[in-house]
Design an enzyme around this catalytic site. Structure first.
Site, mmCIF file in Angstrom:
data_model
loop_
_atom_site.group_PDB
_atom_site.id
_atom_site.type_symbol
_atom_site.label_atom_id
_atom_site.label_comp_id
_atom_site.label_asym_id
_atom_site.label_seq_id
_atom_site.Cartn_x
_atom_site.Cartn_y
_atom_site.Cartn_z
ATOM 1 C CD GLU A 185 -2.341 -1.132 2.901
ATOM 2 O OE1 GLU A 185 -3.009 -2.107 3.228
ATOM 3 O OE2 GLU A 185 -2.144 -0.168 3.654
ATOM 4 C CB CYS A 198 2.436 7.068 3.826
ATOM 5 S SG CYS A 198 2.808 5.812 5.044
ATOM 6 C CB CYS A 205 6.580 -5.708 8.760
ATOM 7 S SG CYS A 205 7.795 -4.860 9.798
ATOM 8 C CB CYS A 209 4.775 -4.102 16.369
ATOM 9 S SG CYS A 209 6.513 -3.682 16.123
ATOM 10 C CB CYS A 212 1.799 -2.873 13.463
ATOM 11 S SG CYS A 212 2.110 -2.482 11.741
ATOM 12 N N GLY A 265 6.323 -2.350 6.328
ATOM 13 C CA GLY A 265 7.719 -2.759 6.378
ATOM 14 C C GLY A 265 8.587 -1.961 7.322
ATOM 15 C CD GLU A 266 12.489 -1.052 10.796
ATOM 16 O OE1 GLU A 266 11.496 -0.646 11.423
ATOM 17 O OE2 GLU A 266 13.492 -0.337 10.597
ATOM 18 C CG LEU A 323 10.489 5.108 22.879
ATOM 19 C CD1 LEU A 323 11.847 4.434 22.680
ATOM 20 C CD2 LEU A 323 10.636 6.330 23.768
ATOM 21 C CG ASN A 401 -5.851 3.692 12.372
ATOM 22 O OD1 ASN A 401 -7.040 3.442 12.483
ATOM 23 N ND2 ASN A 401 -5.313 4.229 11.307
ATOM 24 C CB CYS A 444 -0.585 1.196 8.631
ATOM 25 S SG CYS A 444 -0.612 2.257 10.065
#
Ligand code: SAH
Length: 452
Positions: A185, A198, A205, A209, A212, A265-266, A323, A401, A444
């Site tokens: 996306e 963005c 990913c 987390c 997410c 992604g990271e 963080l 979100n 996201c």
């Protein structure tokens, strides 16, 4: 940049991955379970204040919501800890595209096709300045070679699958299918003085987390440089065609001015390709897009060695650290990679980025009700930031979100406000991130998850 303080010598120590006695890498070494000493110290301070009859605000005890994954099962490794993936499991990369290549490589390739090197510059101008890959538009190139050139330099990398817009048309979310059917996306947003895109840097990913949406399916693969650049070029075409809505009185902007690596992604786990993309963005035409480095934000969960490397690149991109918790007890669970490089090490690396580049860094903090929004956490965060220096960080709380099926919600408005006030009162500029596009995307990574 004027500075009225002496920065402390940053703690730039690179943490070596731990090894066992046989010399094998130890993944996710178990962490001590007792409280962070600073948390304990803060608790003591409160007790001391209370003895003196001083009652800090927000005395009412607040619950602590557990950061365990909700509505889905977090993938774990052999030791039962959240799985981390640093390497892509699948290595098939898309065909090479002009945007993957340096100008020297493009010239080399053009010569292979029996053309003089300057044709590479013309081709690059068509792509980076006019966003065109249509041979019919390339009237300055020899007619009999145009199809060949286009076929060689511009393989089709991105196919639009779905587009969702806000009612005012000022925010558009795209779902792209890549050559191997993988979905990613990007989100395009027009503001008064800028247009922000963005972008995704990986399909899926590996950072796992729990809050997410992207992390839930794990890492599929790294995106190539051109697959990232193409997201920007596609957005530029759409803007040029007048398809992005414009708020009243907004500046006439014709292309993406700001790029944030906050899609799927990271980015620092796909370091080389992401840095290549940054070069394509900042290099002047015809080599690249000629964007300003400070308008590019690289956001990371906190891969410390890569942050230190980024600080040495000599390209002053804006750096953002996700963080989300100042104490390791909570951050271990919210950001599993915290078991590798903890909150303090990530903050040290962020501070080092500031010292090396002079660029103020962003600290991102997704506010989740009763999980990480306690006033004492705002105080601890302020303390940890100020212990390293003044004026080096900007804090960006983001209302959560919620991902589908999750019982977590964004913090209450008054709690959010108190959190922000405490940081501002401690002298740290703090501004709430706007939740643009909330109505069209949910969290996201959700679009890709729905269509998969
Ligand atoms: N992997 C990078 C960049 C991608 S995510 C990183 O973690 O920084 C961009 C930002 O969105 C990160 O700060 C991330 O923590 C945050 N984010 C992820 N899921 C979210 C959610 N459901 N609500 C609010 N912010 C979220």
């Amino acid at each position: 940049m004027a500075q009225n303080y002496t920065p402390r010598k940053p703690g730039t120590r690179l943490t070596k991955p731990q090894k066992d006695r046989a010399g094998r890498l130890k993944l996710n070494p178990p962490r001590k379970q007792f409280l962070d000493p600073e948390v304990e110290q803060l608790g003591d301070e409160r007790a001391r204040l209370a003895r003196h009859g001083v009652r800090p605000a927000m005395e009412k005890p607040r619950p602590q919501v557990q950061p365990k994954a909700e509505g889905w099962t977090q993938r774990t490794d052999a030791d039962g800890r959240p799985k981390l993936e640093f390497k892509q499991p699948r290595v098939t990369q898309p065909a090479q595209h002009l945007a993957d290549m340096s100008m020297a490589d493009r010239q080399e390739k053009v010569k292979e096709l029996g053309l003089p090197a300057f044709r590479a510059r013309q081709l690059s101008t068509h792509y980076f300045t006019h966003y065109t890959i249509d041979p019919a538009d390339m009237t300055d190139l020899p007619a009999e070679k145009r199809d060949d050139l286009v076929e060689t330099f511009f393989p089709n990398l991105l196919t639009e699958v779905r587009r969702i817009e806000t009612e005012d048309g000022q925010t558009i979310k795209f779902l792209w299918k890549l050559f191997d059917g993988v979905l990613v996306e990007s989100v395009l947003m027009r503001y008064q003085n800028r247009i922000t895109l963005c972008v995704s840097s990986q399909a899926g990913c590996g950072m796992n987390c729990p809050f997410c949406a992207t992390g839930q399916a794990g890492l599929t693969r790294n995106l190539s440089t051109a697959e990232i650049v193409e997201q920007i070029i596609a957005a530029n075409r759409i803007i040029a065609e007048g398809q992005l809505g414009k708020p009243e009185g907004a500046r006439d902007i014709e292309r993406v001015t700001n790029v944030v690596f906050m899609g799927m992604g990271e980015p620092l786990a796909n370091y080389r390709r992401v840095m290549n993309t940054v070069h394509r963005m900042v290099d002047d035409a015809p080599n690249g897009l000629g964007m300003s480095a400070r308008n590019i934000t690289v956001s990371t969960v906190g891969l410390v060695p890569a942050i230190n490397k980024l600080a040495e690149e000599g390209i002053p991109v804006t750096f953002a650290l996700s963080l989300h918790a100042p104490d390791n007890e909570l951050r271990d669970q919210m950001i599993p990679v915290n078991s590798r490089w903890d909150a303090d090490e990530a903050l040290d690396a962020a501070f080092n980025y500031y010292v090396k580049t002079g660029r103020r860094v962003s600290i991102e903090y997704a506010l989740i009700k009763d999980m990480n929004d306690h006033a004492w956490r705002a105080d601890l965060l302020a303390k940890k930031i100020n212990a390293r220096g003044r004026g080096w960080a900007h804090i960006n709380p983001i209302p959560l979100n919620p991902t589908p099926g999750s019982i977590w919600t964004a913090s209450e408005p008054e709690v959010t406000q108190e959190f922000i006030d405490r940081l501002n009162d401690a002298g740290i500029p703090t501004t709430l991130r706007d939740t643009r596009g909330k109505e069209i995307d949910g969290a996201c990574g959700q679009l890709a998850a729905e269509d998969a």
